[in-house]
Design an enzyme around this catalytic site. Structure first.
Site, short mmCIF file in Angstrom:
data_model
loop_
_atom_site.label_atom_id
_atom_site.label_comp_id
_atom_site.label_asym_id
_atom_site.label_seq_id
_atom_site.Cartn_x
_atom_site.Cartn_y
_atom_site.Cartn_z
N HIS A 156 11.33 -22.73 -24.18
CA HIS A 156 12.76 -22.69 -23.85
C HIS A 156 13.33 -24.11 -23.86
O HIS A 156 12.96 -24.93 -23.02
CB HIS A 156 12.94 -22.08 -22.46
CG HIS A 156 14.34 -21.62 -22.20
ND1 HIS A 156 15.45 -22.39 -22.46
CD2 HIS A 156 14.81 -20.46 -21.69
CE1 HIS A 156 16.53 -21.73 -22.12
NE2 HIS A 156 16.17 -20.56 -21.65
N ARG A 418 6.77 -17.22 -36.80
CA ARG A 418 8.17 -17.02 -37.20
C ARG A 418 8.64 -18.20 -38.03
O ARG A 418 8.33 -19.35 -37.73
CB ARG A 418 9.10 -16.87 -36.00
CG ARG A 418 10.56 -16.63 -36.45
CD ARG A 418 11.50 -16.31 -35.31
NE ARG A 418 11.86 -17.45 -34.51
CZ ARG A 418 13.10 -17.69 -34.04
NH1 ARG A 418 14.08 -16.85 -34.31
NH2 ARG A 418 13.34 -18.73 -33.28
N GLU A 542 19.95 -10.99 -37.04
CA GLU A 542 20.52 -11.84 -36.01
C GLU A 542 22.05 -11.87 -35.99
O GLU A 542 22.64 -11.76 -34.92
CB GLU A 542 19.99 -13.27 -36.17
CG GLU A 542 18.48 -13.38 -36.08
CD GLU A 542 17.98 -14.78 -36.32
OE1 GLU A 542 18.04 -15.59 -35.38
OE2 GLU A 542 17.55 -15.07 -37.45
N ASP A 582 22.12 -15.23 -31.52
CA ASP A 582 22.97 -15.61 -32.64
C ASP A 582 24.07 -14.59 -32.88
O ASP A 582 25.18 -14.95 -33.30
CB ASP A 582 22.13 -15.82 -33.90
CG ASP A 582 21.38 -17.15 -33.87
OD1 ASP A 582 22.04 -18.19 -33.98
OD2 ASP A 582 20.16 -17.14 -33.70
N ARG A 620 15.70 -11.25 -26.38
CA ARG A 620 16.65 -11.48 -25.29
C ARG A 620 16.36 -12.82 -24.63
O ARG A 620 15.22 -13.24 -24.49
CB ARG A 620 16.54 -10.38 -24.23
CG ARG A 620 16.82 -9.00 -24.74
CD ARG A 620 16.51 -7.93 -23.70
NE ARG A 620 17.52 -7.91 -22.65
CZ ARG A 620 17.24 -7.94 -21.37
NH1 ARG A 620 16.00 -8.06 -20.96
NH2 ARG A 620 18.21 -7.87 -20.47
N ARG A 755 22.01 -24.33 -31.99
CA ARG A 755 21.20 -23.22 -31.49
C ARG A 755 21.95 -22.47 -30.39
O ARG A 755 22.71 -23.06 -29.63
CB ARG A 755 19.87 -23.73 -30.93
CG ARG A 755 18.92 -24.20 -32.00
CD ARG A 755 17.53 -24.39 -31.45
NE ARG A 755 16.62 -24.75 -32.52
CZ ARG A 755 16.08 -23.89 -33.37
NH1 ARG A 755 16.34 -22.61 -33.24
NH2 ARG A 755 15.30 -24.30 -34.32
#
Length: 923
Positions: A156, A418, A542, A582, A620, A755
């Site tokens: 995070h 990813r 997204e 997003d 989430r 972001r």
């Protein structure tokens, strides 16, 4: 007070229940101890300043004085004085959080003692609902086939709390829970912990490295997950088998942990081949260390003598294989057997890790090649114990270890990979050109790309040699995928189960990943030319547009023969990931939530038509603007058929600490995930019936109105980006050492380049919380107009439709945390007065509409009528925010005005930390 002048401070109902007295007493106690520490450590002058500020802040919250007076007084402080005040109120907030968490658990214990009804979100309550539904066993068996719940821990970029501070918090929490003991040293111990907290720096000296984030996530296994995950799996399996004994339910554990830390390289240059090895090896080391330690404890506990009991012949065989010739254990076959099991597992650890994370064995035995072999030996021990009446021993530590090996294996948790589709595209274009297959892949249209990629996937040869001269990007991607292949070979397919494609828009995006996986051996063709892969390929939708076309994209994927064959080889299961962050940044709160709902409906239909089992992965975040909010309600608010026994969901940053820092927290939150999954799978929760299509059409309209309103501000207002960068601390966030990943995907001054996490974080710091509500008020008000019937229609939907109720409840939570008077002080940082007023007037007008419409639909007289716990929390914590905001604004003003004092910069960073602590879900 008229609707046009609604003030959030007046929208929280009073709560004078006697049950809150212990909480208030704890907060007063902690505040008093902190005050004593400040007085001793910083001097009476500082304590007087802090105390005067505290009194004034609480008077402001009670509307007894104007906050402008406090702001003016704090603006005159020297940086060193400001630093003391910021630190003090950050610690006040942190201690209030601890008291709240302790009180939550205190109330839960009270309800258990009193025999109160099972609380919604608990396994007990869900099982009662299932019992009342009188379900057909065949339906249960079908719907829970392959049942899976996976909380996926992610790094995070806005996690502000240091591990060291978290550890002190835990000590204080433990002490508060023992407050009523007669220990005479208790007060002194508490004082020492608060002193430690005061003398510990809240800010890191350097930015977190990826290795730090990996280690930080792993510590939650020892704190709670090793205990709680196996417990829940065992209880759930037992409960379901009791109800439906012939349904063959949960042959494998339903609850399994996952991770992205070390595999998520979308925009993170620090995720390299070495990072993948570090993440998977560290995870394996954590699992093996746990299993080895439990085996040591078991060998100590299972001291039975075969002079007194008769073990099975299989147990004796294990004992003989251990080669344990100690005369002290000659009559203790269980200890002998367990020493042999330990030696074999130690050999496994040596093979996987290069070391043994525990006592070195005094003899070498063959390593276990897979967790199943270890489980078989433990089951042998179990059967033998039960054979001579020691079932109670088998049901204790041994049962917990068996459950742990089954769920954690040797790999601990699945690490997802990813990457962004644009990177795959660029890398593959280079490989195809190098191999002479296609000189300009990027120039091809979609059908030509699909045809070329399909041909490549049907060939067994790789595109490039290992020593090919490639760009840094292509070499890095291939090296990383080769590292993933190595770890899958070493630890098994569960170690890296999924490959997620960010910004997936087409079939070629999926096939490109297939070719790259084939290049490193992670996708292969069997003798008949059919594809197989240990990794599932998961498209991530997204943006609003991608969500709207998600069904069509999945249908095209499943219509592709090669890809459909790959899905068939993986048990006809397809995972799809949905991005909450997003989509919200793109289209606003209501539009994003509805786009997600609509996408899920479409995906469910496509999966059914294609004969595949759909598993949704919900990306989430902690805040409502990123899909946050209570997990139980969020899962129950999903559309029919979208859960279907399987759910993966991300857990991020400060949310991880809030949910998994202790066994009781972890149990409550993991039970909520499992309970909601069971209910959403087996019960009709949506409740719309024949009104569904009409309701969907209504929300198509509302979402379009909300998106237009949001877009008019964020994407169309001239100067909005300039306003946002001036009125929030977004620029200063880059200086905080709070995460390994950069705050922007690429250099640029556009909202689209930023972001979603720092986008939301910045709005939270300025107390505007815009991503969690903007546009919804306009949508609802413009649709309702002056029609009582339309308002009544929305009121009815709110009463019976979990989706709409959850959307409004979460929005109410965000609006309650919004404070436009404080926000106005941040807006004052915008140098252009005309721009400042133009944008802020739009924000304030929409806020008024959103509050007004929410209360009209819910019928409540305050925002948190359905969330008294949060209302209480806001009363307890938000006064401590007051001076933090005023000082943050003042220090931002000084810094941007050219004041290069290092202490000014530190004050800004400390204030960001303090505000995030008090808000709790800030990013």
């Amino acid at each position: 007070m008229s609707e046009a002048t609604v003030d959030v401070a007046d929208l929280h109902a009073p709560d004078d229940r006697e049950s809150e007295n212990p909480l208030r007493e704890d907060i007063r106690l902690l505040g008093r101890v902190l005050g004593e520490v400040i007085g001793e450590q910083a001097g009476a002058d500082v304590l007087d300043l802090v105390e005067a500020t505290r009194v004034e802040a609480f008077r402001i919250r009670r509307s007894e004085v104007d906050r402008g007076e406090l702001a003016e007084r704090l603006a005159g402080l020297e940086p060193r004085e400001a630093n003391h005040v910021i630190r003090a109120f950050s610690h006040f907030s942190l201690l209030a959080n601890i008291a709240e968490d302790v009180h939550h658990e205190r109330r839960r214990r009270h309800h258990r003692r009193e025999g109160s009804p099972a609380q919604p979100g608990s396994l007990a309550a869900s099982l009662q609902l299932l019992d009342a539904a009188d379900l057909d066993p065949a339906v249960v068996a079908r719907e829970l086939t392959g049942a899976l719940v996976v909380p996926v821990v992610t790094a995070h970029p806005t996690e502000v709390r240091r591990k060291t501070v978290s550890q002190v918090q835990q000590q204080i929490s433990d002490l508060l829970q023992r407050r009523d003991t007669d220990d005479p040293a208790w007060s002194a111990h508490l004082w020492r912990e608060v002193l430690t907290l005061w003398q510990t720096a809240l800010l890191r000296l350097s930015r977190l490295r990826l290795a730090d984030e990996i280690d930080e996530a792993l510590r939650y296994y020892d704190l709670s997950l090793f205990q709680v995950v196996p417990e829940i799996n065992a209880e759930l399996r037992q409960a379901l088998q009791q109800r439906w004994p012939d349904a063959g339910l949960l042959a494998t554990p339903m609850l399994r942990p996952g991770s992205w830390i070390g595999g998520d390289r979308d925009g993170n240059p620090f995720v390299t081949a070495d990072a993948v090895r570090r993440a998977t090896t560290s995870q394996a080391g954590t699992a093996l260390r746990h299993h080895l330690a439990e085996l040591v404890c078991l060998a100590d506990e299972l001291s039975m003598s075969d002079r007194l009991v008769t073990p099975t012949e299989e147990l004796y065989a294990l004992a003989r294989a251990a080669s344990d010739d100690s005369p002290f254990r000659a009559d203790e076959p269980y200890r002998q057997a367990l020493r042999g099991i330990y030696r074999r597992l130690a050999a496994t650890a040596l093979w996987v890790l290069g070391e043994v994370p525990g006592p070195a064995p005094d003899a070498v035995l063959p390593a276990y090649e897979a967790p199943g072999e270890l489980l078989a030996d433990l089951e042998t021990v179990d059967r033998s114990l039960r054979g001579h009446g020691a079932g109670a021993l088998a049901d204790d530590r041994l049962a917990r270890l068996r459950e742990a090996v089954e769920v954690f294996g040797f790999h601990l948790c699945g690490l997802d990979m990813r990457q962004n589709s644009s990177v795959h595209e660029e890398v593959l274009a280079e490989l195809l050109a190098w191999a002479g297959v296609c000189e300009d892949y990027l120039a091809l249209d979609e059908p030509a790309r699909v045809a070329l990629l399909t041909g490549e996937l049907q060939l067994r040869r790789p595109l490039v040699r290992p020593d090919a001269e490639l760009s840094e990007l292509a070499r890095g991607e291939l090296d990383l995928l080769r590292a993933a292949a190595e770890q899958v070979a070493l630890l098994g397919p569960d170690a890296i189960p999924n490959y997620v494609i960010s910004m997936c828009e087409s079939v070629s995006d999926v096939l490109e990943v297939g070719v790259l996986l084939k290049e490193v051996g992670l996708l292969q063709l069997d003798a008949a030319g059919r594809p197989t892969s240990p990794l599932g390929i998961s498209p991530l939708f997204e943006t609003i547009e991608d969500l709207q076309s998600a069904g069509a994209t999945l249908a095209a994927m499943l219509d592709h023969p090669f890809y459909r064959a790959l899905v068939a080889a993986r048990g006809d299961a397809q995972e799809v990931m949905l991005g909450y962050s997003d989509s919200n940044k793109d289209g606003g709160y209501l539009a994003a939530n509805w786009a997600l709902y609509r996408a899920e409906l479409a995906l469910v239909e496509v999966a059914r038509a294609g004969g595949v089992r759909l598993r949704l992965f919900h990306g989430r975040g902690g805040t409502v603007g990123r899909g946050g909010g209570p997990s139980y309600e969020a899962i129950r608010a999903q559309p029919p058929g979208s859960v279907a026994g399987a759910l993966r969901i991300t857990e991020q940053g400060e949310v991880i600490a809030a949910k998994y820092a202790s066994p009781h927290l972890a149990r409550r939150n993991l039970e909520a995930l499992v309970a909601a999954t069971l209910e959403s799978t087996l019960l009709d929760i949506e409740g719309l019936g024949e009104d569904a299509e009409e309701t969907y059409a209504l929300f198509d309209d509302l979402a379009a109105r909300a998106r237009a309103s949001y877009g008019a501000l964020v994407h169309e207002t001239p100067g909005f980006v300039e306003w946002f960068r001036a009125a929030t601390p977004i620029r200063e966030l880059a200086e905080l050492n709070i995460g390994s990943r950069p705050p922007s995907r690429k250099a640029g001054d556009k909202i689209t380049d930023l972001r979603a996490i720092p986008w939301v974080f910045s709005w939270s710091q300025a107390r505007i919380m815009l991503p969690g509500w903007y546009g919804t008020g306009t949508a609802l008000e413009s649709w309702v107009g002056d029609s009582p019937d339309r308002l009544a229609q929305l009121q009815d939907l709110h009463a019976r439709w979990p989706f709409f109720r959850t959307v409004l409840s979460n929005m109410g939570m965000v609006l309650a945390k919004t404070d436009l008077e404080l926000a106005a002080r941040y807006a004052s940082l915008v140098p252009d007065a005309e721009l400042r007023d133009r944008v802020f007037s739009q924000i304030t007008a929409e806020h008024e509409r959103s509050v007004r419409m929410l209360l009209a639909i819910t019928g409540d007289d305050h925002l948190l009528a359905d969330n008294p716990s949060l209302a209480r929390s806001i009363r307890n914590r938000f006064p401590y925010l007051e001076p933090l905001h005023h000082l943050q604004v003042e220090m931002l003003r000084r810094r941007r005005g050219g004041d290069d004092d290092e202490l000014v910069r530190r004050c800004i960073q400390l204030s960001v930390n303090g505000v995030a602590t008090a808000l709790r879900n800030s990013g």
